[in-house]
Design an enzyme around this catalytic site. Structure first.
Site, PDB file in Angstrom:
ATOM      1  N   ILE A   1      23.620 -61.337   1.938  1.00  0.00           N
ATOM      2  CA  ILE A   1      23.461 -59.798   1.651  1.00  0.00           C
ATOM      3  C   ILE A   1      24.008 -59.366   0.426  1.00  0.00           C
ATOM      4  CG2 ILE A   1      25.415 -58.774   2.993  1.00  0.00           C
ATOM      5  CD1 ILE A   1      21.403 -57.741   2.813  1.00  0.00           C
TER       6      ILE A   1
ATOM      7  N   SER B   1      36.060 -63.955  -3.199  1.00  0.00           N
ATOM      8  CA  SER B   1      35.359 -64.924  -2.536  1.00  0.00           C
ATOM      9  C   SER B   1      35.880 -66.147  -2.463  1.00  0.00           C
ATOM     10  CB  SER B   1      33.924 -65.275  -3.016  1.00  0.00           C
ATOM     11  OG  SER B   1      33.220 -66.433  -2.693  1.00  0.00           O
ATOM     12  N   ARG B   2      35.928 -66.770  -1.344  1.00  0.00           N
ATOM     13  CA  ARG B   2      36.595 -68.131  -1.108  1.00  0.00           C
ATOM     14  C   ARG B   2      35.712 -69.158  -1.856  1.00  0.00           C
ATOM     15  NH1 ARG B   2      36.033 -68.047   5.092  1.00  0.00           N
ATOM     16  NH2 ARG B   2      33.999 -67.564   4.380  1.00  0.00           N
TER      17      ARG B   2
ATOM     18  N   LYS C   1      27.125 -53.335   7.750  1.00  0.00           N
ATOM     19  CA  LYS C   1      27.062 -52.985   8.991  1.00  0.00           C
ATOM     20  C   LYS C   1      27.184 -54.447   9.749  1.00  0.00           C
ATOM     21  CE  LYS C   1      23.653 -54.854  10.404  1.00  0.00           C
ATOM     22  NZ  LYS C   1      22.849 -56.068  10.556  1.00  0.00           N
TER      23      LYS C   1
HETATM   24  P1  NAP Z   1      26.448 -64.679   4.953  1.00  0.00           P
HETATM   25  O1  NAP Z   1      25.463 -64.949   3.931  1.00  0.00           O
HETATM   26  O2  NAP Z   1      27.008 -65.822   6.010  1.00  0.00           O
HETATM   27  O3  NAP Z   1      27.860 -64.366   3.933  1.00  0.00           O
HETATM   28  C1  NAP Z   1      29.005 -63.612   4.432  1.00  0.00           C
HETATM   29  C2  NAP Z   1      30.077 -63.940   3.391  1.00  0.00           C
HETATM   30  O4  NAP Z   1      31.386 -63.318   3.892  1.00  0.00           O
HETATM   31  C3  NAP Z   1      30.280 -65.456   3.185  1.00  0.00           C
HETATM   32  O5  NAP Z   1      29.562 -65.726   2.111  1.00  0.00           O
HETATM   33  C4  NAP Z   1      31.828 -65.440   2.570  1.00  0.00           C
HETATM   34  O6  NAP Z   1      31.844 -65.301   1.598  1.00  0.00           O
HETATM   35  C5  NAP Z   1      32.413 -64.270   3.373  1.00  0.00           C
HETATM   36  N1  NAP Z   1      33.345 -64.376   4.464  1.00  0.00           N
HETATM   37  C6  NAP Z   1      34.792 -64.160   4.622  1.00  0.00           C
HETATM   38  N2  NAP Z   1      35.271 -64.357   5.554  1.00  0.00           N
HETATM   39  C7  NAP Z   1      34.456 -64.737   6.378  1.00  0.00           C
HETATM   40  C8  NAP Z   1      34.513 -65.388   7.484  1.00  0.00           C
HETATM   41  N3  NAP Z   1      35.499 -65.538   8.126  1.00  0.00           N
HETATM   42  N4  NAP Z   1      33.276 -66.132   7.931  1.00  0.00           N
HETATM   43  C9  NAP Z   1      32.294 -66.440   7.206  1.00  0.00           C
HETATM   44  N5  NAP Z   1      32.016 -65.660   6.076  1.00  0.00           N
HETATM   45  C10 NAP Z   1      33.246 -65.032   5.558  1.00  0.00           C
HETATM   46  O7  NAP Z   1      26.383 -63.467   5.785  1.00  0.00           O
HETATM   47  P2  NAP Z   1      25.534 -62.116   5.366  1.00  0.00           P
HETATM   48  O8  NAP Z   1      24.304 -62.365   5.711  1.00  0.00           O
HETATM   49  O9  NAP Z   1      25.619 -61.757   3.915  1.00  0.00           O
HETATM   50  O10 NAP Z   1      26.195 -60.926   6.271  1.00  0.00           O
HETATM   51  C11 NAP Z   1      27.407 -60.358   5.716  1.00  0.00           C
HETATM   52  C12 NAP Z   1      27.298 -58.785   6.526  1.00  0.00           C
HETATM   53  O11 NAP Z   1      26.112 -58.110   6.098  1.00  0.00           O
HETATM   54  C13 NAP Z   1      27.109 -58.848   8.135  1.00  0.00           C
HETATM   55  O12 NAP Z   1      27.959 -57.981   8.765  1.00  0.00           O
HETATM   56  C14 NAP Z   1      25.597 -58.614   8.238  1.00  0.00           C
HETATM   57  O13 NAP Z   1      25.588 -57.919   9.551  1.00  0.00           O
HETATM   58  C15 NAP Z   1      25.361 -57.795   7.033  1.00  0.00           C
HETATM   59  N6  NAP Z   1      23.813 -57.542   6.691  1.00  0.00           N
HETATM   60  C16 NAP Z   1      23.205 -58.816   6.397  1.00  0.00           C
HETATM   61  C17 NAP Z   1      21.808 -58.816   6.158  1.00  0.00           C
HETATM   62  C18 NAP Z   1      20.938 -59.990   5.822  1.00  0.00           C
HETATM   63  O14 NAP Z   1      19.780 -59.975   5.715  1.00  0.00           O
HETATM   64  N7  NAP Z   1      21.515 -61.094   5.693  1.00  0.00           N
HETATM   65  C19 NAP Z   1      21.250 -57.602   6.128  1.00  0.00           C
HETATM   66  C20 NAP Z   1      21.947 -56.345   6.229  1.00  0.00           C
HETATM   67  C21 NAP Z   1      23.185 -56.536   6.355  1.00  0.00           C
HETATM   68  P3  NAP Z   1      33.038 -65.949   0.653  1.00  0.00           P
HETATM   69  O15 NAP Z   1      32.467 -67.512   0.925  1.00  0.00           O
HETATM   70  O16 NAP Z   1      32.446 -65.712  -0.588  1.00  0.00           O
HETATM   71  O17 NAP Z   1      34.250 -65.780   0.967  1.00  0.00           O
END
Ligand code: NAP
Length: 308
Positions: free
Chosen positions: A14, A36-37, A90
């Protein structure tokens, strides 16, 4: 007015798909750091932890937290304690109590805290709220069905405790419902289908009743292949309102009344900039409260193991 110097924490899907373009397009913000890690961004200071950033000489006014919900509270608390405004993706946290703690901390320090609900900025949502305001609601039907393998590839956190499973997208539907329906609604029963190898549901059926007794039925499904459904239908005394495509299109009795380009994250950052300028906060946990209610009241059913 000087720009808001912003740090973004968690460079995942996101952050890349929506936050970076929205920040770049809004000249009230300057992206000064990435935390970011695993990843960095060319031309922007990079830190592996938020603590490292806060201990550095990079000046930051605000932090946008784009991590999954489970690690969010310690990060938000650290940022507020360091005097930074905070935007929460969110859902705003893993528990209601931790969001309340953040609300109190931000208020005590005179800082902005924003719980973001991006779906509320979909084009049809504001006109839907306006149209429904003086209608008698007879029944509401929510269908939120998507293919988790397409939209959440490799996101193991979603299946862990606190990851919400199918409520991760389902909470978007609840954020719209809580914004457009003129009366509050309350959960009366729920069934949560939890894969035998996961901690969070892959499907859910929820029954609510609104304050005047109208039924509100929601079905969330993470296993939908083919056409995806992000629809809300509201039967009223003056016709049927339908929001489709996640709130992007508004129909009344089948006639398209409103649609427009996707501007959800532009809307979120516009709201955040205004909150910072006004020294105000926007903390609304009503969608997360409904999810918590489902986890309190819902009946668990064991579903087949989920193998990505
Ligand atoms: P994602 O692709 O898994 O990315 C989350 C990032 O958070 C990871 O790349 C990681 O980044 C970091 N992170 C830090 N601590 C972490 C942990 N303990 N476990 C996993 N990741 C960790 O997820 P995302 O889809 O972007 O979603 C993140 C948030 O945005 C969620 O709350 C989701 O509900 C919300 N969201 C997502 C979307 C969507 O379409 N995907 C839409 C709206 C809202 P680093 O490796 O850089 O540290």
């Amino acid at each position: 007015m000087s720009k808001i110097r912003l740090a973004l924490v968690g460079l995942g899907k996101i952050a890349r798909d929506q936050h970076l373009p929205a920040i770049a397009a809004d000249d009230r913000f300057e992206l000064v750091a990435i935390v970011s890690r695993n990843a960095d961004l060319e031309g922007v200071a990079h830190f592996t932890t938020l603590a490292d950033l806060l201990a550095s000489d990079v000046a930051v006014d605000a932090v946008s937290l784009c991590t999954p919900p489970q690690p969010r509270h310690p990060l938000a608390h650290l940022a507020l304690a360091a005097g930074k405004h905070v935007m929460l993706e969110k859902p705003p946290g893993a528990t209601l109590s931790e969001v309340e703690d953040l609300r109190l901390t931000a208020a005590a320090r005179g800082l902005t805290l924003q719980t973001t609900w991006h779906s509320r900025y979909a084009q049809g949502v504001a006109p839907a709220r306006a149209w429904l305001a003086d209608k008698a609601i007879k029944a509401v039907r929510i269908d939120w069905r998507e293919d988790v393998r397409v939209w959440h590839p490799g996101q193991t956190w979603i299946w862990e405790a606190g990851g919400l499973g199918v409520f991760d997208p389902g909470i978007n539907a609840l954020s719209i419902a809580t914004a457009i329906l003129p009366r509050p609604f309350f959960l009366t029963g729920a069934v949560l289908h939890v894969p035998e190898n996961c901690q969070s549901p892959i499907q859910a059926e929820l029954d609510f009743v609104d304050a005047a007794g109208a039924p509100v039925r929601a079905e969330f499904d993470f296993l939908q292949t083919g056409p995806q459904s992000w629809d809300i239908a509201v039967e009223t005394d003056a016709g049927v309102l339908k929001l489709s495509h996640g709130g992007a299109k508004l129909f009344i009795d089948g006639e398209l009344l409103h649609e427009g380009p996707d501007a959800e994250y532009a809307g979120l950052y516009d709201a955040f900039a205004r909150l910072v300028a006004d020294a105000a906060s926007d903390v609304d946990v009503s969608p997360l409260r409904h999810v918590a209610d489902a986890f309190l009241l819902g009946r668990r059913v064991v579903a087949p193991a989920f193998i990505e």
